[in-house]
Scaffold this active site. Structure first.
Site, mmCIF file in Angstrom:
data_model
loop_
_atom_site.group_PDB
_atom_site.id
_atom_site.type_symbol
_atom_site.label_atom_id
_atom_site.label_comp_id
_atom_site.label_asym_id
_atom_site.label_seq_id
_atom_site.Cartn_x
_atom_site.Cartn_y
_atom_site.Cartn_z
ATOM 1 N N LEU A 9 -2.701 4.317 -2.414
ATOM 2 C CA LEU A 9 -4.000 4.149 -3.087
ATOM 3 C C LEU A 9 -4.298 5.397 -3.912
ATOM 4 O O LEU A 9 -4.488 6.479 -3.358
ATOM 5 C CB LEU A 9 -5.110 3.924 -2.064
ATOM 6 C CG LEU A 9 -4.860 2.775 -1.083
ATOM 7 C CD1 LEU A 9 -6.076 2.574 -0.193
ATOM 8 C CD2 LEU A 9 -4.521 1.483 -1.827
ATOM 9 N N ALA A 11 -6.310 5.250 -7.149
ATOM 10 C CA ALA A 11 -7.079 4.842 -8.325
ATOM 11 C C ALA A 11 -8.385 5.616 -8.489
ATOM 12 O O ALA A 11 -9.031 5.538 -9.528
ATOM 13 C CB ALA A 11 -7.370 3.343 -8.265
ATOM 14 N N ARG A 16 -15.602 14.512 -6.058
ATOM 15 C CA ARG A 16 -15.899 15.740 -5.332
ATOM 16 C C ARG A 16 -15.013 16.915 -5.738
ATOM 17 O O ARG A 16 -15.293 18.055 -5.414
ATOM 18 C CB ARG A 16 -15.785 15.485 -3.809
ATOM 19 C CG ARG A 16 -16.910 14.613 -3.270
ATOM 20 C CD ARG A 16 -16.604 14.073 -1.879
ATOM 21 N NE ARG A 16 -15.695 12.916 -1.926
ATOM 22 C CZ ARG A 16 -15.292 12.242 -0.842
ATOM 23 N NH1 ARG A 16 -15.710 12.608 0.356
ATOM 24 N NH2 ARG A 16 -14.480 11.200 -0.962
ATOM 25 N N GLN A 73 -6.054 -1.048 -10.818
ATOM 26 C CA GLN A 73 -7.368 -1.419 -10.281
ATOM 27 C C GLN A 73 -8.387 -0.965 -11.326
ATOM 28 O O GLN A 73 -8.668 0.229 -11.449
ATOM 29 C CB GLN A 73 -7.614 -0.715 -8.936
ATOM 30 C CG GLN A 73 -8.919 -1.149 -8.280
ATOM 31 C CD GLN A 73 -9.328 -0.239 -7.119
ATOM 32 O OE1 GLN A 73 -8.912 0.916 -7.034
ATOM 33 N NE2 GLN A 73 -10.158 -0.759 -6.236
ATOM 34 N N ASP A 103 -4.348 10.896 -1.397
ATOM 35 C CA ASP A 103 -4.941 12.230 -1.208
ATOM 36 C C ASP A 103 -4.668 12.806 0.180
ATOM 37 O O ASP A 103 -5.374 13.689 0.637
ATOM 38 C CB ASP A 103 -6.449 12.203 -1.506
ATOM 39 C CG ASP A 103 -7.243 11.365 -0.513
ATOM 40 O OD1 ASP A 103 -6.630 10.629 0.290
ATOM 41 O OD2 ASP A 103 -8.489 11.445 -0.541
HETATM 42 C C1 UD1 Z 1 -11.072 6.755 3.630
HETATM 43 C C2 UD1 Z 1 -11.346 5.729 4.746
HETATM 44 C C3 UD1 Z 1 -11.801 6.459 6.020
HETATM 45 C C4 UD1 Z 1 -10.771 7.501 6.408
HETATM 46 C C5 UD1 Z 1 -10.464 8.455 5.239
HETATM 47 C C6 UD1 Z 1 -9.275 9.325 5.585
HETATM 48 C C7 UD1 Z 1 -12.147 3.719 3.625
HETATM 49 C C8 UD1 Z 1 -13.328 2.878 3.305
HETATM 50 N N1 UD1 Z 1 -12.382 4.826 4.309
HETATM 51 O O1 UD1 Z 1 -12.315 7.388 3.301
HETATM 52 O O2 UD1 Z 1 -11.969 5.533 7.066
HETATM 53 O O3 UD1 Z 1 -11.259 8.242 7.516
HETATM 54 O O4 UD1 Z 1 -10.098 7.692 4.065
HETATM 55 O O5 UD1 Z 1 -9.023 10.295 4.607
HETATM 56 O O6 UD1 Z 1 -11.038 3.352 3.295
HETATM 57 N N2 UD1 Z 1 -9.155 4.523 -3.772
HETATM 58 C C9 UD1 Z 1 -8.723 3.586 -4.686
HETATM 59 N N3 UD1 Z 1 -9.595 2.641 -5.117
HETATM 60 C C10 UD1 Z 1 -10.865 2.569 -4.666
HETATM 61 C C11 UD1 Z 1 -11.301 3.526 -3.736
HETATM 62 C C12 UD1 Z 1 -10.424 4.488 -3.286
HETATM 63 O O7 UD1 Z 1 -7.568 3.593 -5.101
HETATM 64 O O8 UD1 Z 1 -11.597 1.655 -5.118
HETATM 65 C C13 UD1 Z 1 -8.204 5.525 -3.303
HETATM 66 C C14 UD1 Z 1 -8.603 6.953 -3.669
HETATM 67 O O9 UD1 Z 1 -8.017 7.347 -4.913
HETATM 68 C C15 UD1 Z 1 -8.043 7.764 -2.504
HETATM 69 C C16 UD1 Z 1 -8.025 6.773 -1.350
HETATM 70 O O10 UD1 Z 1 -8.156 5.489 -1.907
HETATM 71 O O11 UD1 Z 1 -6.726 8.222 -2.756
HETATM 72 C C17 UD1 Z 1 -9.124 7.032 -0.346
HETATM 73 O O12 UD1 Z 1 -10.361 6.954 -0.983
HETATM 74 P P1 UD1 Z 1 -11.516 7.969 -0.657
HETATM 75 O O13 UD1 Z 1 -12.684 7.641 -1.500
HETATM 76 O O14 UD1 Z 1 -11.022 9.345 -0.672
HETATM 77 O O15 UD1 Z 1 -11.853 7.498 0.872
HETATM 78 P P2 UD1 Z 1 -12.564 8.326 1.993
HETATM 79 O O16 UD1 Z 1 -14.013 8.345 1.736
HETATM 80 O O17 UD1 Z 1 -11.895 9.631 2.152
HETATM 81 CA CA CA Z 2 -10.310 10.794 1.039
#
Ligand code: UD1
Ligand code: CA
Length: 457
Positions: A9, A11, A16, A73, A103
């Site tokens: 993932l 996207a 932050r 996405q 990440d």
């Molecule tokens: C997410 C998890 C959380 C976990 C944490 C661990 C969810 C809802 N929450 O939270 O339970 O404890 O990771 O680090 O999944 N991304 C996309 N498309 C989107 C949203 C996010 O590709 O629409 C990708 C981001 O680029 C990132 C990853 O997904 O690489 C995680 O997204 P992020 O917003 O960092 O999630 P957290 O709030 O950290």
């Molecule tokens: Ca994260």
């Protein structure tokens, strides 16, 4: 063996980070964090890797090159919505799918493998990689029932006070039965604090269908760290640096001060080489055995032969042979090829030049666009005058040439084999082999002239 797939993932914008650069492209030990994730997945033998891109899609694709498939996405509606984008590529497949965030660059291939193994041995529908931490704030919590079996994951923002006390967190890495994953994703809603489609909701959905769900708790929380801001970025860099330096030390490299030695993740270093403090080794650098590098040296994409010593110097995109001495305070610029037994001393700059075996430029020289043969002595202050303000020209110095101090060799020019250039010459024409060339004004001594000028009274 079961088919294995992976979804990364990547996207999100990474708000932050407060950066023009998309989050997953920020580097850790010289490599974008998403590439660390991908390179580790490559070690666990998957049949297909799909990276979900959105913000900075083209740049992420370029950075990962041919190592992954990509799906777009367009709008970032949450992690579940992100995984759904991979349906067109993976939806019909049978097998195990590893889902991981772009990440979390510190998760090792060994941990991924252990997670997949446990998942497959239990014949589970989903297995979460979880970790224990005293500071779970911000992470999703793994909620277990009284039998200690996993019930669901709740996001920090949606958690009750009791749930927030739970210290087992969701690392954002999971294994799924591929079919079960894509079926469950259809049922995820965005009815939550952030109005997003959460991937972790799949756990509760699968559980409600009576499927087997597990959490595999890794003992090393550091490894699972998600990088959301620059503070975490620096912390991840420190952890990765440690890890890289430990690998080299265990392979027989001496690192005098590992906290002050910065080695990129793809660098290779031979046994019994010593790295002194303040040394930065970047890119695809390869260093031989028994070398001494540093203190305070920077090597970028350099190939260094064995028994070479590089002190307080910079080497970029160049080849350096065996038993070469460089520095202190030398600068080897790109496309240089320095052969064995060469000496490059203090305040010498070399650019796009070949320096033959055993040649020496011991002090204060500029050698640019030059082909220097073997056993050449370039005296103190020798300069190749390679640029006329418009174009660059080649200087050719054949074997066994002696260039006296403070000489200018105005290119294009060839100095024939065994020639001798007198100190202070400005050479503008080719010099035949074995000749002595003097190109300076003759010295004139005017006896008693000072008295005549009457300057001393
Ligand atoms: C997410 C998890 C959380 C976990 C944490 C661990 C969810 C809802 N929450 O939270 O339970 O404890 O990771 O680090 O999944 N991304 C996309 N498309 C989107 C949203 C996010 O590709 O629409 C990708 C981001 O680029 C990132 C990853 O997904 O690489 C995680 O997204 P992020 O917003 O960092 O999630 P957290 O709030 O950290
Ligand atoms: Ca994260």
């Amino acid at each position: 063996m079961t088919n294995r797939f992976a979804v990364i993932l990547a996207a999100g914008q990474g708000t932050r980070m407060k950066s023009k650069l998309y989050k997953v492209l920020h580097s850790i030990c010289g490599k974008p964090m998403v590439e660390h994730v991908l390179d580790n997945i490559l070690k666990v033998n998957t049949d297909k890797i799909v990276t979900v891109v959105g913000h900075g899609a083209e740049l992420v694709k370029t950075s990962l090159g041919g190592k992954s498939d990509f799906v777009l996405q367009e709008e970032q509606l949450g992690t579940a919505h992100a995984v759904i984008q991979a349906k067109e590529v993976l939806g019909n497949q049978n097998g195990t799918t590893l889902v991981i965030c772009g990440d979390t660059p510190l998760i090792t291939a060994e941990t991924m493998e252990a997670l997949i193994k446990l998942h497959e041995s239990q014949d589970a529908a989903a297995t979460i990689l979880s970790a224990y931490t005293e500071k779970p704030d911000g992470y999703g919590r793994v909620i277990r029932n009284t039998n200690r079996t996993v019930e669901k994951v709740v996001e920090h923002k949606d958690a009750s006070e009791d749930e927030r006390k739970v210290k087992e967190i969701n690392t954002g890495t999971y294994c799924f039965d591929n079919q079960a994953l894509f079926e469950a994703l259809e049922e995820v809603s965005n009815d939550n604090a952030q109005g997003e489609y959460y991937l972790p909701d799949v756990i509760e959905i699968l559980k409600a269908k009576g499927k087997k769900v597990f959490a595999f708790q890794t003992p090393d929380f550091d490894e699972t760290m998600g990088i959301n801001d620059r503070v975490a970025l620096a912390e991840a860099e420190r952890l990765m640096r440690n890890r890289i330096n430990n690998i080299h030390m265990k392979n027989g490299v001496t690192i005098i001060d590992p906290t002050n030695t910065y080695v990129d993740s793809d660098v290779k270093i031979g046994m019994d080489t010593i790295l002194y403090p303040g040394t930065i080794i970047k890119g695809q650098t390869v260093i031989g055995e028994d070398c001494q590098i540093g203190p305070n040296s920077e090597l970028v994409n350099a190939k260094i032969g064995s028994e070479t010593v590089i002190r307080q110097s910079v080497v970029h995109d160049s080849l350096v042979g065996e038993k070469v001495q460089i520095g202190p305070f030398a600068h080897i610029r790109p496309q240089s090829n320095i052969h064995d037994d060469v000496k490059v001393g203090n305040f010498v700059e070399i650019k796009k030049s070949e320096i033959g075996k055993g040649s020496k430029a011991s002090h204060l020289s500029y050698i640019g666009d030059a082909e220097v043969g073997s056993n050449v002595n370039l005296g103190c202050g020798s300069i190749t005058v390679n640029y006329n303000g418009k174009s660059k020209f080649l200087t050719k110095i054949e074997d066994n040439v002696f260039v006296g101090c403070n000489s200018n060799l105005v290119a294009p020019v060839t100095i024939g084999e065994g020639a001798y250039i007198a100190a202070g010459s400005t050479i503008t024409k080719d010099v035949p082999g074995e000749s002595l060339s003097i190109a300076r004004a003759r010295q004139v001594n005017k006896e008693n002239y000072v008295k005549k000028l009457n300057l001393n009274n």
